[in-house]
Design an enzyme around this catalytic site. Structure first.
Site, short mmCIF file in Angstrom:
data_model
loop_
_atom_site.label_atom_id
_atom_site.label_comp_id
_atom_site.label_asym_id
_atom_site.label_seq_id
_atom_site.Cartn_x
_atom_site.Cartn_y
_atom_site.Cartn_z
N SER A 1 26.33 35.04 31.29
CA SER A 1 25.61 36.30 31.20
C SER A 1 24.28 36.17 31.95
O SER A 1 24.27 35.81 33.13
CB SER A 1 25.43 36.68 29.72
N ASP B 1 34.89 43.09 31.29
CA ASP B 1 33.59 42.72 30.73
C ASP B 1 32.71 43.95 30.56
O ASP B 1 32.42 44.64 31.53
CB ASP B 1 32.90 41.71 31.64
N HIS C 1 33.16 39.73 26.91
CA HIS C 1 32.05 39.29 27.75
C HIS C 1 32.24 37.82 28.09
O HIS C 1 32.24 36.96 27.22
CB HIS C 1 30.75 39.50 26.98
#
Length: 514
Positions: free
Chosen positions: A227, A453, A483
């Site tokens: 991320s 995602d 994610h």
């Protein structure tokens, strides 16, 4: 309201941490010697602090290996490397395999920005057992986070009110209330953390990582970023291309976008994830308890949120589930397909007047523990984003963009659009429109994009590959949900990542896993 890019960790908690404990009185140590020569004092880890999320000390890994923690000194201000220092909290689990085959340290950043790596790595340590055969697994609290000069803004009671506010104003009065609450929050950050706020940029954290590489004794930085951790890794590669070892970016931030573009992309990403959730629920043989068709599921959710705007329902006593809390709870549940069953149950209960599950999901998003204490993930998230991002958006500008955001997502558009005012009156100017991750001459970086995602849409992976430059980024696609990709347990993804990190085998560009 912060951007909902959050690490995949359990609910965290924070309590008051005084600035005097953040900036250590170590200026003489910095002046007396080279910080790259410091020796880390590794000890058994204590329980996470409230700023890190609280809880108990990390349990041993399978086989009995213990987690160790230490604090690394780093300059508070990298433009004055001989000045005051701060402590950067570290955690590690030593490599489990043949010492002769050990590669070095593998440094993790799980995202946020604002997530405590010291608290998060043990929660996922078992997932990286294969990597631990040849690496010490290492993570850290980036500056501004947890025990690393953790930013403090409002207290727990004030944060309860902050997260209960109407974050999608429908009229002038609600808009003024949102702006007033944002100003109050930002002023509290400046009052309680003013000394550290100018020094929590991603470039500062990247310089900390290069110091960490040297202190850990590694010639190259071997890195696993997830991320926001992909943005941090990209900035590191730009600043120190020759120091990049084997690196993996998973759940990839688009480094070419500014705040508005990123927020708009997230709106579309969360809407796609919601669409996929609704299709999955209504495709089950036993039927879907929250709607007959995918559109019916989404229509009922939209009606729930509209009703909550004027009439909240009981949540976690004494708090009530507001429209904003329900929206953030739904967003949290879309980070992983494993959470979809909780979303289904939470919606069922909410339709019957019980908002507890959706509120618990919202609390997880916001870092609130069951005892009412908050981690510092939200103050850190806002502080790092506002220090990084140059754009400052007015309420008038946001209003002009609402139709575009609503087109991208009828459910999440307003929520993400109004989040852009978080930095409008921030005390520290933002550094740039978007990060520079160009890294000519760096070793190959494996960039893993997930087509489903919600938080970092798939298109960001190709953008990262292009921005890193020719011969650096190597894209791998995972056709999945949630994610990130590695923790999906997909054998194809894990096999490719493990082969690269453990053996140096770069997969063919464009490899697809499903």
């Amino acid at each position: 309201m912060p951007n909902p890019s959050r690490p995949r960790a359990a609910a965290l908690a924070v309590a008051t941490v005084l600035l005097t404990s953040w900036v250590s009185g170590c200026s003489s140590d910095a002046k007396d010697g080279d910080l790259t020569k410091q020796k880390l004092d590794w000890k058994a880890c204590s329980a996470p602090s409230e700023a890190q999320g609280g809880g108990t000390a990390p349990s041993p890994l399978p086989g009995g290996a213990e987690w160790e923690c230490a604090t690394m000194k780093a300059p508070l201000d990298w433009s004055d490397p001989k000045g005051d220092t701060i402590g950067i909290a570290l955690i590690r689990a030593k490599a489990s395999g043949d010492p002769a085959k050990r590669i070095g340290s593998l440094v993790f950043n799980f995202g946020g920005p604002g997530g405590s790596g010291v608290a998060t790595l043990p929660a996922f340590g078992g997932d990286y057992a294969a990597l631990r055969t040849r690496y010490d697994l290492v993570s850290f609290d980036p500056r501004g986070v947890g025990r690393s000069a953790g930013v403090k803004c409002e207290n727990d009671q004030q944060l309860d009110r902050f997260f209960q506010q109407d974050a999608t104003p429908d009229d002038s009065a609600e808009q003024q209330a949102l702006l007033r609450n944002t100003t109050t929050f930002n002023a509290a950050c400046e009052k309680n953390s003013g000394k550290v706020l100018p020094h929590v940029r991603t470039t500062d954290a990247a310089r900390d990582m290069d110091l960490m590489r040297q202190v850990l004794g590694d010639d190259k930085l071997h890195y696993f970023g997830i991320s926001y951790g992909t943005e941090l890794g990209g900035v590191y590669a730009h600043l120190f291309p020759k120091n990049v070892g084997r690196a993996v970016f998973d759940g990839v931030v688009d480094p070419t976008q500014n705040v508005e573009q990123s927020s708009l992309g997230q709106a579309a990403g969360f809407q796609l994830a919601l669409d996929n959730f609704a299709k999955d629920c209504t495709s089950k043989a036993e039927g879907c308890p929250i709607g007959d068709t995918p559109q019916d599921v989404k229509d009922r959710i939209a009606k729930l949120l509209k009703d909550l705007d004027s009439k909240p329902i009981p949540g976690v006593f004494p708090r009530r589930l507001t429209q904003t809390a329900a929206t953030s709870g739904i967003a949290q549940s879309l980070y992983s397909k494993d959470f979809w069953e909780y979303l289904t149950e939470g919606l069922q209960q909410a339709y019957e007047g019980d908002g507890k599950i959706l509120m618990l999901l919202s609390d997880s998003m916001n870092g609130r523990s069951e005892n009412g204490q908050y981690s510092n993930i939200t103050p850190a998230n806002i502080s790092i984003n506002c220090a990084d991002d140059k754009p400052r958006y007015t309420a008038d500008y946001v209003r002009s963009k609402l139709p575009e955001f609503k087109t991208a997502s009828p459910l999440f558009g307003d929520y993400l659009a109004w989040g852009m005012v978080s930095c409008t009156d921030w005390a520290v100017p933002g550094a740039a429109e978007h990060p520079d991750v160009s890294a000519p001459g760096a070793a190959p970086i494996l960039v893993v994009g997930n087509t489903g995602d919600p938080a970092t849409p798939y298109e960001g992976a190709q953008a990262m590959v292009n921005a890193l430059g020719k011969g650096v980024g190597v894209e791998l696609t995972y056709k999945g949900q949630g994610h990130g990709a590695y923790d999906s347990k997909n054998k194809c993804v894990q096999g490719a990542v493990n082969s690269y990190l453990l053996e140096g085998t770069v997969p063919a560009a464009g490899t697809v896993c499903s």
